[in-house]
Design an enzyme around this catalytic site. Structure first.
Site, PDB file in Angstrom:
ATOM      1  N   GLU A 121      42.297  26.810 -10.825  1.00 44.00           N
ATOM      2  CA  GLU A 121      41.849  25.584 -11.464  1.00 44.00           C
ATOM      3  C   GLU A 121      42.703  25.320 -12.691  1.00 44.00           C
ATOM      4  OE1 GLU A 121      37.814  24.219 -14.430  1.00 44.00           O
ATOM      5  OE2 GLU A 121      38.173  26.324 -13.705  1.00 44.00           O
ATOM      6  N   ASN A 165      39.336  19.153 -13.555  1.00 47.80           N
ATOM      7  CA  ASN A 165      37.889  18.414 -14.176  1.00 47.80           C
ATOM      8  C   ASN A 165      37.911  17.011 -14.395  1.00 47.80           C
ATOM      9  OD1 ASN A 165      36.200  20.966 -15.047  1.00 47.80           O
ATOM     10  ND2 ASN A 165      38.221  21.625 -15.385  1.00 47.80           N
ATOM     11  N   GLU A 223      36.077  18.686 -10.174  1.00 45.13           N
ATOM     12  CA  GLU A 223      34.856  19.207 -10.842  1.00 45.13           C
ATOM     13  C   GLU A 223      33.886  18.075 -11.640  1.00 45.13           C
ATOM     14  OE1 GLU A 223      35.844  22.764 -12.593  1.00 45.13           O
ATOM     15  OE2 GLU A 223      36.596  23.688 -10.871  1.00 45.13           O
ATOM     16  N   ASP A 244      30.236  21.363 -11.573  1.00 43.76           N
ATOM     17  CA  ASP A 244      30.518  22.358 -12.691  1.00 43.76           C
ATOM     18  C   ASP A 244      29.324  22.658 -13.372  1.00 43.76           C
ATOM     19  OD1 ASP A 244      32.518  24.029 -13.956  1.00 43.76           O
ATOM     20  OD2 ASP A 244      33.181  22.432 -14.972  1.00 43.76           O
ATOM     21  N   GLU A 252      31.927  31.479 -12.349  1.00 40.74           N
ATOM     22  CA  GLU A 252      32.970  31.443 -13.542  1.00 40.74           C
ATOM     23  C   GLU A 252      32.699  32.845 -14.440  1.00 40.74           C
ATOM     24  OE1 GLU A 252      33.798  26.973 -14.360  1.00 40.74           O
ATOM     25  OE2 GLU A 252      31.754  27.349 -14.610  1.00 40.74           O
TER      26      GLU A 252
END
Length: 687
Positions: A452, A507, A539, A569, A626
């Protein structure tokens, strides 16, 4: 005799001028309206103008030879009044039709013909003790004056509506009647015959004068009534404008303009009474979420009820206004501040203790309140409101429903925030941004499956700044648009160059997602960098999608059509709606770290995690956890069927230069520490 003649002519002009002015005033109203209202105003205009022309016509006839014994036939004399009114009505009606090129002139000619007919009938009905002889040329001049000036009058009346148009039309008609009188005086020759007697049944001149007086009174009454109507309409309109200008139309509370005036007045009053003035900033917490869930209709319903509740707790010397959307402002004049201010803020917060009903559902709502006291905190009345808003922002950052009093150090924090926002605008251009990558691993064997991209800001003076500090600021100032494009392009370039293994996740902020060209921008970046769309995962949080679900679905489908993966997310926070998972084409669910960090010790967290993992299995959607930091968390998630994970246990976020070493360390750790799977194989979802 000359003096009496001129006096009567002046009366003719005055009567015609006043009556025509009244009629043209009504005609202007008719032109500004439509339908039945227009016809009503046209009729009133015709009555006023026609009565003026009738009265001035017969005064003009009497002025020809005021000393002669004369009289009028009753029926023709009376009949000329409706003729005058009807000719004016037809003239105004034709003259106000905009589709006809010469409509005003044509209408004026119709009115002129009516005036001529009225003069002819009136003269035929006039009997004198003598004989009358007419000059043909004088009669021709009368016809020419009447038709031309009446056409000019209606033309002037149909100009853009101003008072000068009304005055001009009335003056033209008055000049026309007076000019026709002098033309008649020049064209007629009267020979008195004292021995002649008038026929019986004629209306004597004095009686006709009384009729003229009645017509004048009719015109005055019409003019006065229209003035009263206009005055009342203007008063009501002014009151309505004042209401709209100083009151919020939805809640009925005073608006920001009214608040500013009240603040100025209260600041002066506080000096005179030796008291202090508290200013309050009130913001409804989470109102945006309610708007997104129930629509603007539900949000408006809640705002109205919230305003009613707060209005219900106002006491003497207290004032409440709506600033915008879910923000309200308050004032309190007291000699016991800040104690009274704290009590008032408490009363405002307490009204939200009772749930609200929105579309049949019970909703809990809170309000954050900040306040500042004048002149204790500042002697500038404009600054005291800014202080209250700073305090309100501080209360929102603490918890929902909090009350915060202004403190001087808040100014320092606000200045620092403004300076940071200013620096953020040029951070991308100055090369101050960098990406750190956090590896993602398969929980089954610990193998690396992707990473990520996480943005970092290396400020030239402050060093590395936390994303939690600068990302919200970037979204507020829309600097996130340029920053987000830079991050996406950089991550795709690094992945295409072979520096990143597997999928690269990036993101998307709500501000980026709100742009219509998002799909085109991502497509262009993929082409420029050469990265396969199947290696890119974007995300998105659920709240980002809820502002416009139809539009959001269209964007996601366009991204999916390119081959890009979509991950939800922070699932478990916010809405966590099953309907959202069903409606949108998600390829992955990211389990929020706030739950992962509490397992396996917290029973509530364990139950939530199991539920989300079961939901992912039932939908056939892989789940990535996460924030994995311990072996116990890894073991629990694997045994409950979680597919993938990321966290400090596997690798911390590192810049690109350190990523190869991080990959080697993560693979070695996974090889040495991979847990055994106690759960049945069929519990594992296929990624």
């Amino acid at each position: 005799m000359f003096f009496i003649h001129q006096l009567l002519v002046m009366a003719v002009g005055a009567v015609c001028l006043f009556g025509s002015w009244v009629g043209m005033r009504h005609f202007a109203r008719a032109r500004a309206t439509a339908g039945a209202t227009r016809h009503g105003w046209l009729f009133i205009a015709s009555v006023g103008t026609g009565a003026a022309l009738w009265a001035s016509t017969f005064l003009s006839i009497l002025a020809l030879q005021p000393s002669l014994n004369s009289g009028f036939e009753l029926l023709p004399t009376v009949a000329t009044l409706p003729i005058a009114i009807l000719s004016c009505l037809l003239g105004f009606e034709i003259g106000s039709r905009h589709r006809l090129t010469l409509a005003p002139e044509l209408g004026g000619l119709v009115m002129g013909i009516g005036i001529l007919a009225m003069h002819y009938i009136g003269l035929m009905a006039w009997h004198i003790a003598g004989t009358i002889q007419w000059n043909v040329y004088g009669v021709a001049i009368i016809l020419l004056l009447c038709l031309s000036l009446s056409a000019l009058s209606v033309n002037r009346a149909n100009r853009p509506v101003t008072r000068w148009c009304r005055h001009g039309a009335a003056v033209v008609l008055a000049v026309m009647i007076c000019a026709m009188h002098y033309a008649m005086a020049a064209a007629v020759h009267m020979v008195p015959e004292p021995a002649m007697t008038l026929a019986p049944g004629l209306v004597p001149a004095p009686v006709l004068g009384a009729g003229v007086l009645l017509a004048v009174l009719l015109m005055m009454g019409s003019g006065f009534s229209s003035y009263i109507i206009d005055l009342r309409a203007r008063t009501e309109s002014a009151e309505r404008i004042h209401q709209l200008s100083f009151n919020d139309t939805m809640t009925g509370l005073p608006n920001r303009i009214a608040f500013n005036e009240r603040l100025s007045f209260a600041a002066v009053e506080s000096h005179e009474l030796a008291q202090k003035l508290a200013v309050f900033a009130i913001d409804l917490d989470g109102f945006k979420d309610i708007n997104e869930m129930f629509g603007h209709g539900g949000g408006d319903q809640l705002l109205i009820e919230a305003a009613d509740r707060m209005r219900g707790v106002l006491g003497p010397g207290e004032f409440l206004a709506r600033q915008s959307s879910d923000e309200f402002l308050g004032l309190q004049l007291s000699g016991n501040h800040p104690a009274d201010a704290a009590k008032f803020a408490g009363r405002l917060v307490d009204v939200f203790n009772k749930p609200f009903k929105v579309q049949g559902q019970s909703i809990r709502l809170t309000a954050s309140v900040g306040y500042s006291v004048f002149p204790t905190d500042t002697r500038e009345r404009e600054q005291v409101l800014s202080n209250a808003k700073l305090a309100m922002q501080r209360s929102k950052s603490q918890r929902r429903g909090a009350i915060c009093m202004y403190q001087r150090e808040m100014d320092d924090a606000a200045r620092a925030r403004r300076a940071l926002a200013r620096d953020l605008q040029s951070a991308t251009e100055n090369g101050e941004l960098e990406l750190h990558y956090q590896l993602q691993a398969s929980l089954e064997d610990g193998s690396i499956c992707g990473s990520e991209a996480l943005m970092r800001w290396n400020h030239p003076n402050r060093g590395l700044i936390s994303p939690a500090e600068f990302i919200p600021l970037a979204e507020e100032t829309e600097a996130i648009i340029a920053m987000g494009q830079w991050a996406l392009r950089t991550a795709c370039r690094d992945a295409a160059a072979g520096a990143l293994p597997g999928i690269i996740a990036v993101n998307l902020s709500p501000v980026q997602f709100s742009r219509d060209d998002l799909a085109e921008t991502i497509h262009a970046i993929l082409i420029d960098t050469g990265l396969s769309p199947r290696r890119l995962e974007v995300e998105i949080t659920e709240s980002t999608l809820m502002s416009d679900q139809t539009r959001s679905l269209q964007i996601l489908r366009r991204l999916k059509a390119m081959g890009i993966s979509i991950a939800m997310d922070d699932f478990g926070t916010g809405y966590s709606s099953l309907a959202t998972l069903h409606a949108f084409p998600f390829d992955k669910i990211k389990l929020d770290q706030s739950f992962v960090r509490r397992i396996p010790d917290d029973s509530a967290a364990r139950a939530i995690v199991r539920t989300i993992l079961a939901l992912g299995r039932s939908l056939g959607t892989p789940v990535l956890a996460e924030g994995i930091e311990t072996r116990a968390q890894w073991d629990f998630l694997l045994n409950e069927g979680c597919d993938k994970g990321q966290g400090y246990l596997f690798a911390r976020p590192v810049p690109l230069a350190k990523l190869p070493a991080a990959i080697v360390a993560a693979e070695k750790f996974s090889h040495d520490e991979a847990p055994s799977i106690n759960a049945p194989k069929d519990k594992l979802a296929v990624a």
